[in-house]
Every structure is written in structure tokens, then in C-alpha cells.
Design a protein around this motif. Structure first.
Motif, PDB file in Angstrom:
ATOM      1  N   PRO A   1      14.197 -14.550 -13.336  1.00  0.00           N
ATOM      2  CA  PRO A   1      15.157 -13.417 -13.083  1.00  0.00           C
ATOM      3  C   PRO A   1      14.951 -13.127 -11.628  1.00  0.00           C
ATOM      4  O   PRO A   1      16.194 -12.618 -10.955  1.00  0.00           O
ATOM      5  CB  PRO A   1      14.672 -12.250 -13.996  1.00  0.00           C
ATOM      6  CG  PRO A   1      13.889 -13.060 -15.040  1.00  0.00           C
ATOM      7  CD  PRO A   1      13.304 -14.269 -14.561  1.00  0.00           C
TER       8      PRO A   1
ATOM      9  N   THR B   1      16.909  -9.271 -13.487  1.00  0.00           N
ATOM     10  CA  THR B   1      15.940  -8.297 -13.587  1.00  0.00           C
ATOM     11  C   THR B   1      16.591  -7.004 -14.181  1.00  0.00           C
ATOM     12  O   THR B   1      16.074  -6.174 -14.797  1.00  0.00           O
ATOM     13  CB  THR B   1      15.343  -8.215 -12.377  1.00  0.00           C
ATOM     14  OG1 THR B   1      16.420  -7.615 -11.452  1.00  0.00           O
ATOM     15  CG2 THR B   1      14.676  -9.068 -11.714  1.00  0.00           C
ATOM     16  N   GLY B   2      17.998  -7.096 -13.764  1.00  0.00           N
ATOM     17  CA  GLY B   2      18.763  -5.893 -14.292  1.00  0.00           C
ATOM     18  C   GLY B   2      18.670  -4.718 -13.379  1.00  0.00           C
ATOM     19  O   GLY B   2      19.515  -3.850 -13.460  1.00  0.00           O
TER      20      GLY B   2
ATOM     21  N   ASP C   1      17.267  -5.663 -21.396  1.00  0.00           N
ATOM     22  CA  ASP C   1      15.821  -6.226 -20.884  1.00  0.00           C
ATOM     23  C   ASP C   1      15.259  -7.096 -21.978  1.00  0.00           C
ATOM     24  O   ASP C   1      14.464  -7.749 -21.586  1.00  0.00           O
ATOM     25  CB  ASP C   1      14.988  -4.855 -20.428  1.00  0.00           C
ATOM     26  CG  ASP C   1      14.561  -5.076 -19.174  1.00  0.00           C
ATOM     27  OD1 ASP C   1      14.964  -5.969 -18.149  1.00  0.00           O
ATOM     28  OD2 ASP C   1      13.714  -4.118 -18.708  1.00  0.00           O
TER      29      ASP C   1
ATOM     30  N   GLY D   1      15.673 -10.057 -19.789  1.00  0.00           N
ATOM     31  CA  GLY D   1      14.524  -9.569 -18.587  1.00  0.00           C
ATOM     32  C   GLY D   1      13.310 -10.461 -18.439  1.00  0.00           C
ATOM     33  O   GLY D   1      13.179 -11.083 -19.369  1.00  0.00           O
TER      34      GLY D   1
END
Lengths: 304, 279
Positions: free
Chosen positions: B64, B237-238, B250, B254
Motif C-alpha cells: 500500500p 493506505t487510504g 481499510d 489497507g
């Protein structure tokens, strides 16, 4: 039991607000709605300390259950959060036929906690036990003030050994995020999931093979002035370990790492053991100095 | 980038002699062996098991960050005035780097990741910048290269000042994006290098021989890397998406550790009575 105020709150939601009145910790709010249930027994305790049992964590949760608990711990108060027995996560509601549509639904528990300066949270639940094919999310966020303290225990077992379960749930996801005065210092995310067929000519590798020979994994995050004694002991013990080359894994292993570089304020401990009971004994011994903070009676209830 | 250029860059980056610091890292393998986890199993199998478990956890936790850092740096390419966007690019890299630090809760892994991260940035500025040759044409200026050199220099400065940790997944993506390597190649190569360095470590540890390591690299590592690369292609990772009301779940996309045993063993590396690696 203390009086409970049940607000009109959504299903599975709950709120705990703890404040200091004189030298006593008082729940200025303690509310919950099914399937969440909170109990606050009267226990002879140290000043400023209160206990709450999270009965959904300790009871059973079924596919699709969603629980959200908000906790607010005021200055000078300490909250001990316990469960009664391991949190059992079922795949489907017992007695409900598979046609009910709840199969495969993810069971989810969320907890958001704010701890003020001089406050403390001791989250000491029994381990989570996910039954065969269960799917579970646990998301916990902790906003700590710089001068607060916390012990955050999060652990999971391989299932019901008596029924032959050995890491045979379908998915377990656990997130613990810790902020100190708004700055994220730790985001521990663990996802245990059964994999599909192996790629190429490789055989499938099961979750149980990956986690063998252990059947219980625990993570403990410790932070703040009230846990410095515990941390000093753990650090001394850890640094005295010397690993010589072995011919087989030990029945219990553990590790210790600081949360922040060059700081002794907080640490993360990970423990794995072949027997849940051994892991429990290890944790009980490691955290025993909490007795002087929360009182012997309460501490014993955490590790029944 | 055309295929030939990309193939050439891949050849350079996959050279085992690159000074990337990975030759002193075993990513927990040495500790795994010392703790007796490889003892009762044939060496080829235990090595393959370790690569599988380590690779799947590393892929899920690091990719990520590789993706988001790569996207961030690649965005500079299309900018009309890339120098004006250096600050915001660095800010985003710092956010990613800080999050990786707080998710890597293992002091040994953190240490190794930072050593290798900064080594990759040095590799870019010293090893991939344009050399001053007497016979080259001084008039063909490399504008693109200059922007990325500036970015890398400033990121290195932040690391030296202790303002950002400089972790491997972030620095790897900065390097590959600066070299215009695609996101797909970046992901695949990162996993491949992780697996290959585990094999090099097992050769140095004398658990498998150099020929056996080569066999595994061709027949076991390839499908494993391909599987993880395809499984992890959407991970993010958002943390940079706050603007568009983040649709990222997530718990699905995530970063996460998938092998807690590996975390414990890696963190216990320094407790070994004798050791040849730094991690």
C-alpha cells in the motif's frame, strides 16, 4: 450494579463516560443497546478506579452483529474494561437456518476511547475465539493525552480445540490505533485469513501451518507513567534472553519493541504460546504490578 | 517509457550487486532458523515456507505504501511547473513514511527498512544521475532528471534531519517513479527482490546451496511473487484520500500484518547469541 441510563441509541451502540467526583470515579454515562451489553459491578476498588464488563465481548457474537462502544475517561480516573470469558464469534446465529441470509456476514466490534491527562485505560479482555468459518473485524482507536496511561490487551485463540478447530475461522482482522495528543504513534493491524489454493505447483498453505505450533497470539500495548514499573521489568527480562540455536520451537515466545524510537514511554509486547492458558499466565505475571493501581480484587478478576 | 528502456532499467535494478543494504538483511530468516522453526523440515521446504509467509505479510503491509508513494511521485511528471509541487509531494511522502513507521511495530524491521530506504535514495542521486562526460552534448539538459534529483535530495535532507524516517517501501517507490518504472513493474520487482534477498540470506546461512536457491527462484518464487502481486494490486493506505470522502475499506484494502509469528521472530533477532545479519 450501578444504575444504568439507557439512551435512545442505535443497535449495538454504547457509551461510557467516567468522571471524578471527589476521589470517586463515577459513570456520568453508561448506556448501551443490544447486542452490546455493559455491566458495572460494585467492587472494592482503589480510589478513582472503575470497572466495566463488556458482555458482548465476553459473550457470543453472531454473523452480522455490529457493536460500537465510545469510552471517555476523565482526568484522574482509571477504567478497567473486562469480559466474562472469551469472546465467541459464531459464523451464524445458533439455531438459525442457513437460509436466513446472515451467513458470511462480518461481525464487527468498534471501540473509540479518549483518555484525559492523568486518566488510565486498562483493557484486559479474555481472548477472542472465532469459531469455524467465522469472520470478525475489531477496530479500536485510542486517543490518549500525553500524561495518561494505558494497557491494551488484544488476543486471539485458534478456536475450540475440543471440536478440532485449529485456526479454522475464515478471517480475523484486528486494528489498534493509538494517538498521543493527536499524533499517531502506533497502528497495529493484524489480519489472519485462510488462503486459497497454492500458486503454480505449490500446495495450499493453511493458516494453521503458518501459525504453528502456537494456538494463541497476544498483543499488549503499554503506555504512560502508570506502567513504567511493568515496562522496566519487561525490558530487563527481555534483554537477559539469549537465543542459542534450537532444534524445535519453544512452547512460548515473546518480543518487546518500543513504540517510538528513543522513547521509553510506550512499548508493544507480542506473545505466542502453544496453550492459551500458558499465555494467560505469562500476561498475568507480566502485568501484576497493576495490582497496586487497580487493586488486587479487580486484577484477579481480569485473569480468572 | 518504451519496452527496451524499461527492460534495461529492470536489469539495473535487479542486479544483486547494487549497494542497497539488503545483503546484511535476512528479514527475520536468521532468527526463524535459530528458533528451531526450520529444524525438523527439509531445507528446501522450510525455506519455501519462510518465503511464502514472509512475502505475503510483507506484500500486504508494504505494497500500500509503495503504491501511494509511487502515485504521488509520478504525478510530478504531468505537472506544468513540477518545482512548485515539490513541497506538497514531500508532505505526502512524509505522511506515508510516518504511517509506515507507526505500523512497523518492530524495532529490528524498522532499523533494516530505514537503512535500505536511505541507501536507495543515495543510489538514485549517485548511481542514476547523469554523469558528466567530456564527450557528451552539454546542451541536452535533462529537465525531468533535474526535478527528481531535487526531490530525492530534499527527501534525503528530511531524513538526515530526523523529520521523516525514510522507510524502504516509500524510498523504493520514489526511486522507481523517478526512473519512470510503471506501478506494476515497481510492485512486482519489490516483491521479487524481497524473496530473492531471503534466498541469498539462506545461502549465506548455509541452509540451502546456491543451485537449490536458483531452483527455488525459478520454480517457487515466481508463482509466489506473481500471486502476491496480483492479489495486492489494489492495496492502498487510504491516508491521502481524505478529499474524496474515502471509499477505501481499510479492513480489505489497507495495510496489515498477516503473519504475527514473523513479527515476533524478527523482533527477537538481536537476542541471538551469534548472528551474521543485521535483521
Amino acid at each position: 450494579m450501578t444504575a444504568l441510563t439507557v439512551d435512545k441509541i442505535g443497535a449495538g451502540r454504547g457509551k461510557v463516560v467516567l468522571r471524578l467526583h471527589g476521589s470517586t470515579a463515577v459513570f456520568s454515562e453508561l448506556s448501551y443497546a443490544y447486542p452490546l451489553k455493559l455491566l458495572s459491578p460494585r467492587i472494592e476498588e482503589e480510589k478513582g478506579v472503575a470497572v466495566v464488563y463488556n458482555m458482548s465481548y465476553g459473550g457470543g457474537l453472531v454473523g452480522g452483529d455490529q457493536v460500537q462502544l465510545n469510552v471517555d475517561i476523565g482526568q484522574g480516573t482509571s477504567l478497567v474494561v473486562l469480559t466474562q470469558g472469551s469472546t465467541k464469534v459464531f459464523k451464524i446465529r445458533p439455531g438459525v437456518r442457513p437460509s436466513s441470509g446472515s451467513i458470511g456476514d462480518i461481525t464487527e466490534q468498534r471501540m473509540n476511547t479518549v483518555v484525559a491527562d492523568g486518566g488510565a485505560l486498562f483493557l484486559l479482555p479474555d481472548p477472542v475465539t472465532c469459531f469455524r468459518a467465522a469472520s470478525y473485524n475489531q477496530l479500536q482507536t485510542f486517543h490518549l493525552a500525553h500524561g495518561s496511561s494505558a494497557v491494551l490487551l488484544d488476543w486471539v485463540t485458534s478456536g475450540r480445540k475440543s471440536l478440532g478447530e485449529d485456526w479454522s475461522f475464515s478471517r480475523y482482522y484486528s486494528m489498534n490505533e493509538v494517538f498521543i495528543d493527536g499524533r499517531r504513534i502506533a497502528k497495529d493491524v493484524m489480519c489472519l485469513e485462510e488462503q486459497g489454493e497454492g500458486p503454480g505447483s505449490l500446495k495450499r498453505r493453511t493458516l494453521s501451518e503458518r501459525l504453528a505450533p502456537y494456538s494463541c497470539y497476544a498483543t499488549i500495548i503499554l503506555y504512560g507513567p502508570l506502567v513504567q514499573g511493568i515496562l522496566a521489568d519487561l525490558e530487563a527480562r527481555y534483554n537477559s534472553i539469549t537465543v542459542f540455536k534450537r532444534n524445535a520451537p519453544e512452547p512460548l515466545i515473546w518480543s518487546l519493541s518500543p513504540l517510538l524510537e528513543l522513547s521509553k514511554d510506550g512499548y508493544i509486547v507480542r506473545v505466542a504460546g502453544t496453550e492459551t492458558e500458558e499465555v494467560k499466565l505469562w500476561i498475568e505475571k507480566a502485568l501484576r504490578k497493576l495490582e497496586s493501581t487497580v487493586g488486587t480484587d479487580i486484577y484477579r478478576k481480569a485473569f480468572v | 517509457m518504451d519496452n527496451d528502456t524499461e527492460a534495461y532499467i529492470l536489469l539495473l535494478l535487479s542486479d544483486g550487486n547494487l549497494p542497497t543494504g539488503s545483503f546484511v538483511a535476512s528479514a527475520g530468516l536468521e532468527s526463524y532458523v535459530a528458533h528451531g522453526f526450520a529444524a525438523s523440515i527439509p531445507a528446501l521446504d522450510s525455506t519455501t515456507n519462510y518465503i511464502r509467509d514472509s512475502l505475503s505479510s510483507y506484500a500486504r503491509s508494504a505494497l500500500p505504501f509503495v503504491h501511494d508513494s509511487h502515485d504521488t511521485v509520478s504525478r510530478l511528471v504531468g505537472c506544468k511547473d513540477p518545482y512548485n509541487h515539490l513541497d506538497s509531494t514531500l508532505d505526502q511522502l512524509k505522511v506515508l513514511d510516518d504511517l509506515y513507521e507507526s505500523m512497523t511495530l518492530n524495532h529490528v524491521a524498522r532499523r533494516a527498512s530505514k537503512t535500505q530506504g536511505v541507501a536507495l535514495l543515495t543510489l538514485y542521486s549517485k548511481g542514476f544521475s547523469k554523469p558528466h562526460l567530456r564527450h557528451s552534448d552539454a546542451h541536452t539538459e535533462d529537465h525531468r532528471g533535474a526535478v527528481f534529483s531535487k526531490l530525492v535530495d530534499r527527501f534525503k535532507l528530511l531524513i538526515r534531519r530526523g523529520e521523516t524516517p525514510g522507510h524502504l517501501p516509500v524510498c523504493w517507490a520514489v526511486l522507481t517513479a523517478a526512473l519512470s518504472l510503471s506501478r506494476e513493474r515497481t510492485r512486482f520487482l519489490h516483491l521479487f527482490l524481497h524473496a530473492r534477498s531471503l534466498l541469498s540470506a539462506s545461502v549465506r546461512l548455509n541452509t540451502v546451496g546456491p543451485y537449490a536457491a536458483q531452483q527455488l527462484l525459478l520454480h517457487a518464487v515466481r508463482p509466489l511473487v506473481q500471486e502476491e502481486a496480483s492479489k495486492c494490486q489494489a492495496l492502498t493506505t487510504g491516508i491521502l484520500d481524505s478529499s474524496n470522502d474515502s471509499k477505501v475499506d481499510d479492513t480489505v484494502d489497507g495495510p496489515a500484518v498477516t503473519w504475527p509469528l514473523g513479527e515476533i521472530l524478527a523482533a527477537r533477532h538481536d537476542l541471538q547469541h551469534s548472528r551474521i545479519f543485521n535483521s
